[in-house]
Design a protein around this motif. Structure first.
Motif, PDB file in Angstrom:
ATOM      1  N   UNK A 182      31.625  45.012  29.632  1.00  0.00           N
ATOM      2  CA  UNK A 182      32.346  45.336  29.112  1.00  0.00           C
ATOM      3  C   UNK A 182      33.309  46.523  29.905  1.00  0.00           C
ATOM      4  N   UNK A 183      31.630  47.258  30.812  1.00  0.00           N
ATOM      5  CA  UNK A 183      32.829  47.804  32.206  1.00  0.00           C
ATOM      6  C   UNK A 183      33.664  47.398  33.104  1.00  0.00           C
ATOM      7  N   UNK A 184      32.982  45.658  32.704  1.00  0.00           N
ATOM      8  CA  UNK A 184      33.616  45.124  34.526  1.00  0.00           C
ATOM      9  C   UNK A 184      34.909  45.174  33.370  1.00  0.00           C
ATOM     10  N   UNK A 185      35.094  44.779  32.786  1.00  0.00           N
ATOM     11  CA  UNK A 185      35.933  44.869  31.941  1.00  0.00           C
ATOM     12  C   UNK A 185      37.571  45.805  31.480  1.00  0.00           C
ATOM     13  N   UNK A 186      36.909  47.054  31.742  1.00  0.00           N
ATOM     14  CA  UNK A 186      37.434  48.244  31.157  1.00  0.00           C
ATOM     15  C   UNK A 186      38.285  48.574  32.217  1.00  0.00           C
ATOM     16  N   UNK A 187      36.967  47.961  33.729  1.00  0.00           N
ATOM     17  CA  UNK A 187      38.218  48.838  35.265  1.00  0.00           C
ATOM     18  C   UNK A 187      38.807  48.012  36.099  1.00  0.00           C
ATOM     19  N   UNK A 188      38.643  47.027  35.083  1.00  0.00           N
ATOM     20  CA  UNK A 188      39.870  45.804  35.481  1.00  0.00           C
ATOM     21  C   UNK A 188      41.141  46.028  35.209  1.00  0.00           C
ATOM     22  N   UNK A 189      40.717  45.843  33.823  1.00  0.00           N
ATOM     23  CA  UNK A 189      41.889  46.461  32.947  1.00  0.00           C
ATOM     24  C   UNK A 189      43.181  47.929  33.209  1.00  0.00           C
ATOM     25  N   UNK A 190      41.738  48.454  34.062  1.00  0.00           N
ATOM     26  CA  UNK A 190      42.375  50.178  34.347  1.00  0.00           C
ATOM     27  C   UNK A 190      42.669  49.914  35.418  1.00  0.00           C
ATOM     28  N   UNK A 191      42.661  48.479  36.158  1.00  0.00           N
ATOM     29  CA  UNK A 191      43.089  48.641  37.718  1.00  0.00           C
ATOM     30  C   UNK A 191      42.365  49.380  38.659  1.00  0.00           C
ATOM     31  N   UNK A 192      40.875  49.288  38.620  1.00  0.00           N
ATOM     32  CA  UNK A 192      39.920  50.298  39.548  1.00  0.00           C
ATOM     33  C   UNK A 192      39.530  49.015  40.701  1.00  0.00           C
ATOM     34  N   UNK A 193      38.726  48.128  39.737  1.00  0.00           N
ATOM     35  CA  UNK A 193      38.366  47.360  40.332  1.00  0.00           C
ATOM     36  C   UNK A 193      39.025  45.625  39.801  1.00  0.00           C
ATOM     37  N   UNK A 194      39.277  44.886  41.275  1.00  0.00           N
ATOM     38  CA  UNK A 194      39.465  43.309  40.710  1.00  0.00           C
ATOM     39  C   UNK A 194      38.393  42.498  41.512  1.00  0.00           C
ATOM     40  N   UNK A 195      39.210  41.351  41.573  1.00  0.00           N
ATOM     41  CA  UNK A 195      38.055  40.122  42.511  1.00  0.00           C
ATOM     42  C   UNK A 195      37.626  40.795  43.475  1.00  0.00           C
ATOM     43  N   UNK A 196      36.834  39.673  44.340  1.00  0.00           N
ATOM     44  CA  UNK A 196      36.633  40.614  46.097  1.00  0.00           C
ATOM     45  C   UNK A 196      37.493  38.700  46.172  1.00  0.00           C
ATOM     46  N   UNK A 197      37.869  37.936  46.134  1.00  0.00           N
ATOM     47  CA  UNK A 197      38.677  37.045  46.512  1.00  0.00           C
ATOM     48  C   UNK A 197      38.152  36.311  45.249  1.00  0.00           C
ATOM     49  N   UNK A 198      39.252  34.501  46.076  1.00  0.00           N
ATOM     50  CA  UNK A 198      39.043  33.428  44.994  1.00  0.00           C
ATOM     51  C   UNK A 198      37.778  32.367  45.513  1.00  0.00           C
ATOM     52  N   UNK A 199      36.969  31.003  44.452  1.00  0.00           N
ATOM     53  CA  UNK A 199      36.681  30.359  45.019  1.00  0.00           C
ATOM     54  C   UNK A 199      37.460  28.987  44.954  1.00  0.00           C
ATOM     55  N   UNK A 200      35.959  27.918  46.106  1.00  0.00           N
ATOM     56  CA  UNK A 200      37.145  26.779  45.767  1.00  0.00           C
ATOM     57  C   UNK A 200      38.142  26.570  45.158  1.00  0.00           C
ATOM     58  N   UNK A 201      37.674  26.574  43.357  1.00  0.00           N
ATOM     59  CA  UNK A 201      38.985  26.156  42.576  1.00  0.00           C
ATOM     60  C   UNK A 201      40.278  27.130  43.143  1.00  0.00           C
ATOM     61  N   UNK A 202      40.388  27.876  44.251  1.00  0.00           N
ATOM     62  CA  UNK A 202      42.075  28.930  43.518  1.00  0.00           C
ATOM     63  C   UNK A 202      41.514  30.290  42.158  1.00  0.00           C
ATOM     64  N   UNK A 203      40.271  30.606  41.742  1.00  0.00           N
ATOM     65  CA  UNK A 203      40.035  31.574  40.380  1.00  0.00           C
ATOM     66  C   UNK A 203      38.802  32.312  41.538  1.00  0.00           C
ATOM     67  N   UNK A 204      39.015  33.658  40.809  1.00  0.00           N
ATOM     68  CA  UNK A 204      38.892  34.405  41.057  1.00  0.00           C
ATOM     69  C   UNK A 204      37.515  34.851  40.666  1.00  0.00           C
ATOM     70  N   UNK A 205      37.064  36.050  41.990  1.00  0.00           N
ATOM     71  CA  UNK A 205      35.401  35.602  41.368  1.00  0.00           C
ATOM     72  C   UNK A 205      34.830  37.356  41.938  1.00  0.00           C
ATOM     73  N   UNK A 206      34.199  38.107  41.181  1.00  0.00           N
ATOM     74  CA  UNK A 206      33.674  39.176  40.839  1.00  0.00           C
ATOM     75  C   UNK A 206      32.175  39.971  41.993  1.00  0.00           C
ATOM     76  N   UNK A 207      31.808  39.086  42.415  1.00  0.00           N
ATOM     77  CA  UNK A 207      30.400  39.460  43.306  1.00  0.00           C
ATOM     78  C   UNK A 207      29.815  40.331  42.293  1.00  0.00           C
ATOM     79  N   UNK A 208      28.896  40.393  41.408  1.00  0.00           N
ATOM     80  CA  UNK A 208      28.541  41.947  40.861  1.00  0.00           C
ATOM     81  C   UNK A 208      27.239  42.475  41.053  1.00  0.00           C
ATOM     82  N   UNK A 209      26.607  41.479  42.459  1.00  0.00           N
ATOM     83  CA  UNK A 209      25.496  41.715  43.016  1.00  0.00           C
ATOM     84  C   UNK A 209      25.995  42.072  43.856  1.00  0.00           C
ATOM     85  N   UNK A 210      26.933  41.643  44.635  1.00  0.00           N
ATOM     86  CA  UNK A 210      27.441  42.426  46.198  1.00  0.00           C
ATOM     87  C   UNK A 210      27.236  44.073  45.723  1.00  0.00           C
ATOM     88  N   UNK A 211      26.548  44.671  47.350  1.00  0.00           N
ATOM     89  CA  UNK A 211      26.533  45.870  47.682  1.00  0.00           C
ATOM     90  C   UNK A 211      27.806  46.542  48.130  1.00  0.00           C
TER      91      UNK A 211
END
Length: 611
Positions: A182-211
């Motif tokens: 829920x917090x990732x969703x809200x931070x994304x919707x608020x425009x505070x955070x977004x994905x770290x890039x796209x995977x091989x299929x062109x889809x965004x990934x969040x990378x939650x365990x990245x420092x």
């Protein structure tokens, strides 16, 4: 209206080496200017360092790729919220008074910063332990944790609870801890955070365990500052509309209407309070974030001092018209006062004049500064009604009691040195048993309080138990319609759990509770356990263990926090040897598997196996 915005003052003293190092305010940093991989963060880094929120190093570098720790993040959050701003100096003092004991329990250097975050309801006890305790403070902050903290900093925790993260938002959705989604969703919707890039299929990934790196933190906080748009107004409360939850503040001669929301924090002299208790003409500071009123802090208007005594003499000389009075219980205690030119005289209920005041009269003098503005000749005995505010015991063996009268003005009275009779709700009591906002009737003899009849203010409140603090003054925090309300538990608090007599040690976070408040205390609490989920096993890494409450807090494989309770008959075993151990052998960082049941609404272990 003059809206004031904050630019943080420079830090002094020794701070954390990474984010909180010596200030270097340069136009650029060599390792930012020459590193193309952080070009995206260059503007944010320069803006945040120029404002003093995040620091560079003495060698002229910023070290943008270095990870930030959890406690570093908390300190930065406190700066964004204003801990270093001179306008919040009194707020910092109030925060320390209310929360420093709790913060000091985790043995941290950053008492002001963490107390400030707790004061603004950004952190709770669990957060303090998870992000600032010795075991966790210096560990690197992960991206899912950053999302959680940023939502808390924004004051949007309640809204985030209902946010839903679409499974298709990020390709690594399954890797995001369930409790954090829920917090990732809200931070994304608020425009505070977004994905770290796209995977091989062109889809965004969040990378939650990245420092999170220093460059990323500078960018994230810069976004937060822009979106939060924190500002404040200071002035005096002109009027209050409790029905519509509106308050007019006069600042610099202009009026501003403030609308109070359900999540607005109310503080009076730094203590949690209610909007209905704010007094007109109070000094006030209103903090806005996201265009809404985030916090209201007030200091009630100074009370006019009332003194009582027996008239020794009056005099009219070059110094003006004066009066000398003596204490009814100490004839050697005398004082002389000067009448203001517009002093109002009342002689036993009727309008009078200076010449009507005679030696031997018993008088009440109202002082404004050093001058008498009201003088009334009164009967030897009288009763005064109002709402209890406080009692003070001075070093000179003088005790006073302050009440708020029907005109919403505070009055302070001396308590008779011969003692005072106190009843509360019809029962014999003492002065120390009086609680804030009790309705009181004071019986006065020569202006001294000789008896007090008090009736407590009670209120029924229902919510969910968030936290229980067991200390010299136990407290419990309830989630009441999304807002945290903290109350005191006393030795006389009646406790029932599932309809059975119990103690405060039987209360559990997460359970529903209905309380009867007695001022700021709870006189009665009835709690009911949540329904069973059928869980029989809990596995995770120990975050903390409280052998008094018999509770173990663990972090599970999904990154969520779970609570395991144990009883005197619970068996503890060492996994490597199979031998019996005790609860005291389990320490933070241990991995455990607990077997038991949540049939009571919370998980109780029968066997705990530790590595």
């Amino acid at each position: 209206m003059k809206i004031k915005r904050f630019i943080s003052a420079l830090l002094c003293g020794t701070m954390l080496a990474a984010v909180l190092s010596t200030s270097v305010f340069a136009a650029t940093f060599s390792d930012v200017e020459n590193d193309a991989t952080v070009a995206w963060a260059k503007q944010a880094i320069n803006e945040m360092t120029d404002k003093g929120y995040i620091k560079g190093y003495e060698d002229g570098t910023f070290k943008p790729q270095r990870a930030v720790s959890k406690v570093e993040t908390l300190v930065l959050m406190s700066r964004i919220l204003g801990v270093e701003d001179s306008e919040y100096s009194q707020t910092v003092k109030w925060a320390d008074a209310g929360y420093s004991a709790t913060v000091n329990a985790i043995n941290t250097t950053y008492v002001d910063e963490l107390s400030f975050l707790m004061y603004f309801d950004v952190l709770n006890i669990t957060d303090l332990r998870d992000y600032a305790s010795a075991a966790n403070a210096n560990t690197s902050l992960l991206r899912w944790q950053a999302a959680y903290l940023m939502v808390k900093l924004a004051g949007k925790d309640d809204q985030a609870q209902s946010a839903v993260l679409d499974e298709n938002e990020y390709s690594d959705y399954a890797s995001i801890p369930e409790a954090a989604r829920p917090y990732v969703a809200y931070a994304t919707n608020l425009g505070l955070m977004n994905g770290m890039g796209n995977d091989e299929n062109g889809k965004a990934f969040f990378s939650p365990e990245t420092t999170l790196t220093r460059a990323q933190m500078a960018t994230l906080l810069n976004r937060m500052m822009e979106k939060m748009d924190r500002n404040y107004i200071q002035g005096k409360v002109s009027s209050i509309d409790t029905g519509n939850k509106k308050m007019v503040v006069n600042a610099d001669g202009k009026n501003t209407t403030c609308t109070i929301g359900d999540m607005t924090g109310i503080k009076i002299n730094g203590e949690n309070s209610k909007f209905s208790r704010i007094e007109s003409q109070s000094e006030v500071m209103v903090t806005y974030t996201f265009g809404d009123v985030r916090m209201i802090e007030t200091v009630p208007p100074e009370e006019n001092l009332s003194v009582y005594g027996i008239v020794v003499q009056t005099s009219d000389n070059s110094g003006g018209q004066q009066i000398t009075i003596k204490d009814s219980e100490d004839e050697n205690n005398k004082a002389t006062y000067t009448f203001a030119s517009n002093c109002k005289y009342t002689i036993k209920g009727s309008q009078g004049s200076y010449g009507d005041v005679k030696a031997g009269n018993f008088v009440r003098l109202v002082l404004s500064g050093s001058k008498v503005t009201e003088c009334s000749v009164e009967s030897k005995t009288s009763d005064v009604s109002g709402t209890f505010v406080k009692v003070n015991a001075g070093d000179d063996n003088r005790t006073t009691i302050t009440i708020k009268n029907s005109d919403n003005e505070q009055e302070t009275f001396d308590v008779s040195i011969n003692g005072v009779e106190v009843t509360r709700n019809g029962n014999i009591a003492g002065v120390r048993d009086l609680a804030k906002n009790d309705s009181v009737v004071l019986s006065l003899t020569y202006g001294k309080v000789v008896s007090i009849k008090a009736t407590s203010e009670t209120e029924n409140v229902s919510g969910t138990i968030k936290e229980i603090i067991l200390s010299e003054t136990p407290q419990i925090t309830l989630d009441v319609k999304g807002k945290s309300e903290t109350y005191n538990l006393t030795a006389s608090t009646s406790v029932k759990v599932n309809g059975v007599d119990a103690t405060i040690y039987d209360l559990r976070p997460g359970n529903a509770a209905t309380v009867v408040t007695d001022g700021s205390n709870i006189s009665k609490i009835e709690s009911s356990a949540t329904s069973s989920t059928g869980k029989t096993t809990v596995t995770g890494k120990v975050v903390s263990i409280n052998t008094t409450l018999k509770v173990i807090t663990v972090t599970n494989s999904s990154g969520g926090t779970e609570t395991v309770y144990y009883e005197s008959g619970t068996t503890f075993l060492k996994s490597t040897t199979g031998k019996s151990i005790t609860a005291k052998d389990i320490v933070a960082g241990s991995n455990i598997t607990a077997t038991g049941s949540d049939s009571t609404g919370y998980f109780v272990a029968t066997i705990v196996i530790s590595d």
